[in-house]
Design an enzyme around this catalytic site. Structure first.
Site, mmCIF file in Angstrom:
data_model
loop_
_atom_site.group_PDB
_atom_site.id
_atom_site.type_symbol
_atom_site.label_atom_id
_atom_site.label_comp_id
_atom_site.label_asym_id
_atom_site.label_seq_id
_atom_site.Cartn_x
_atom_site.Cartn_y
_atom_site.Cartn_z
ATOM 1 N N LYS A 167 32.691 38.122 34.897
ATOM 2 C CA LYS A 167 31.509 36.969 34.895
ATOM 3 C C LYS A 167 30.128 37.433 35.105
ATOM 4 O O LYS A 167 29.705 38.377 35.413
ATOM 5 C CB LYS A 167 31.890 36.137 36.164
ATOM 6 C CG LYS A 167 33.375 35.222 35.792
ATOM 7 C CD LYS A 167 33.540 34.062 36.750
ATOM 8 C CE LYS A 167 34.774 33.447 36.245
ATOM 9 N NZ LYS A 167 35.411 32.574 37.147
ATOM 10 N N ARG A 221 42.513 36.602 39.520
ATOM 11 C CA ARG A 221 42.623 36.166 37.995
ATOM 12 C C ARG A 221 41.717 37.135 37.053
ATOM 13 O O ARG A 221 40.528 37.138 37.363
ATOM 14 C CB ARG A 221 41.976 34.652 37.721
ATOM 15 C CG ARG A 221 42.369 34.414 36.286
ATOM 16 C CD ARG A 221 41.750 32.949 36.280
ATOM 17 N NE ARG A 221 41.657 32.298 34.947
ATOM 18 C CZ ARG A 221 40.822 32.687 34.114
ATOM 19 N NH1 ARG A 221 39.873 33.089 34.170
ATOM 20 N NH2 ARG A 221 40.958 31.868 32.852
HETATM 21 N N1 HH2 Z 1 37.590 30.946 35.655
HETATM 22 C C1 HH2 Z 1 37.425 30.752 34.179
HETATM 23 C C2 HH2 Z 1 38.526 30.003 33.708
HETATM 24 N N2 HH2 Z 1 39.708 29.499 34.531
HETATM 25 N N3 HH2 Z 1 40.685 29.539 36.771
HETATM 26 C C3 HH2 Z 1 40.484 29.783 37.948
HETATM 27 N N4 HH2 Z 1 41.531 29.407 38.811
HETATM 28 N N5 HH2 Z 1 39.562 30.348 38.438
HETATM 29 C C4 HH2 Z 1 38.491 30.851 38.031
HETATM 30 O O1 HH2 Z 1 37.549 31.355 38.190
HETATM 31 C C5 HH2 Z 1 38.682 30.592 36.275
HETATM 32 C C6 HH2 Z 1 39.424 29.784 35.940
HETATM 33 C C7 HH2 Z 1 36.540 31.186 33.441
HETATM 34 O O2 HH2 Z 1 36.976 32.307 32.660
HETATM 35 P P1 HH2 Z 1 37.421 32.615 31.346
HETATM 36 O O3 HH2 Z 1 38.866 31.964 31.038
HETATM 37 O O4 HH2 Z 1 37.515 34.071 31.165
HETATM 38 O O5 HH2 Z 1 36.198 32.050 30.190
HETATM 39 P P2 HH2 Z 1 36.527 30.503 29.475
HETATM 40 O O6 HH2 Z 1 36.462 29.458 30.477
HETATM 41 O O7 HH2 Z 1 34.934 30.870 28.515
HETATM 42 O O8 HH2 Z 1 37.604 30.570 28.545
#
Ligand code: HH2
Length: 270
Positions: free
Chosen positions: A202, A242
């Site tokens: 992040k 995660r």
């Molecule tokens: N962060 C993201 C997405 N889902 N779910 C939970 N429970 N906790 C988190 O911190 C979280 C999440 C954001 O990360 P990412 O999926 O890599 O990116 P994007 O939302 O751009 O797909």
């Protein structure tokens, strides 16, 4: 023992792995690789939540994720990362057993489907959440803890048998908020609800991943900071992290496990 949830985004625009796993077969193969690396859960998402990401129609989100969920479900526990009730329901039918809900609104859906539920703290819709970054009443830790405890209690009363709480690192929060939530993660753990947390790659880790004066590191260069913060979370008693980089995180958690056991932190039953 802290579980590791591997991230699998079947999206063109996720901030870190966007566009890499759009092909269903490649996505499923990557999911299986994460399992080989030690993932306990694979989190399949079809809509990016990064600030400014374009909303995805329900049909399209289902089309992206359902074949991948179905391919992985016989091999590993699958969670579905969605804010849409219909998508969560379809994913559970396809084999997902956890609804990973960044909106913390799908408790009733998880209850009806008999699935676990991760309630994440999200102060506003991702498209506008940068404006909400400073809207806490003084103490971000107390605010987030009170909010998540209330959601968890409601969901438990509504019949969700497996409730997780997640502070939502990077969602409507400044770098200082994120670091404060990490520093005081033990307060969230002390609620007794299992804590899930995602720091992986992040943006607040960007400036922490370089020497002073250098530009912030891009997502692909945030491995060490991601692993360090996941290990820290495990030490504080997080029940699940995660992450994108499963192998390195699994190893780091194994390394800190004796320290976790020594502190007697929740989640340390190893
Ligand atoms: N962060 C993201 C997405 N889902 N779910 C939970 N429970 N906790 C988190 O911190 C979280 C999440 C954001 O990360 P990412 O999926 O890599 O990116 P994007 O939302 O751009 O797909």
């Amino acid at each position: 023992m802290t579980l590791v949830m591997g991230v699998l985004n079947v999206t063109p625009d996720s901030f870190s792995d966007g566009g890499r796993w759009l092909d269903h077969q490649r996505a499923a193969e990557h999911g299986l690789r994460l399992v080989t690396e030690g993932a306990d859960v694979v989190d399949v998402g079809g809509e990016s939540t990064r600030p400014g990401a374009r909303p995805v129609p329900e049909d399209e989100e289902r089309r992206r994720i359902l074949p991948v969920v179905a391919a992985l479900a016989p091999h590993v526990r699958v969670s579905v990362d969605t804010r849409k009730a219909a998508v969560a329901e379809a994913a559970v039918e396809a084999g997902a057993t956890i609804v990973n809900d960044v909106s913390a609104r799908l408790g009733p859906v998880a209850a009806a489907a008999g699935a676990g539920w991760v309630a994440m703290h999200l102060p506003a819709d991702p498209s506008v959440m940068a404006e909400y970054a400073c809207s806490y009443h003084g103490d971000v830790v107390a605010d987030v803890t009170a909010y998540l405890t209330a959601r968890a209690e409601e969901a438990w009363a509504a019949g969700v048998g497996e409730v997780w709480i997640d502070p939502g690192i990077g969602f409507g929060k400044t770098a200082a908020h994120n670091l404060r939530l990490l520093r005081h993660l033990d307060q969230l753990v002390a609620t007794g609800w299992p804590v899930a947390i995602g720091t992986s790659r992040k943006s607040f880790l960007g400036p922490l991943s370089v020497r002073q004066g250098e530009p912030p590191a891009p997502p692909a260069e945030r491995l060490e900071a991601s692993v360090a913060t996941a290990a820290w979370a495990a030490l504080q008693g997080a029940a699940m992290v995660r992450v994108h980089d499963v192998a390195a995180t699994v190893q780091a958690i194994r390394l800190v496990r004796p320290a976790v056991s020594a502190t007697g932190a929740p989640g340390s039953a190893a």
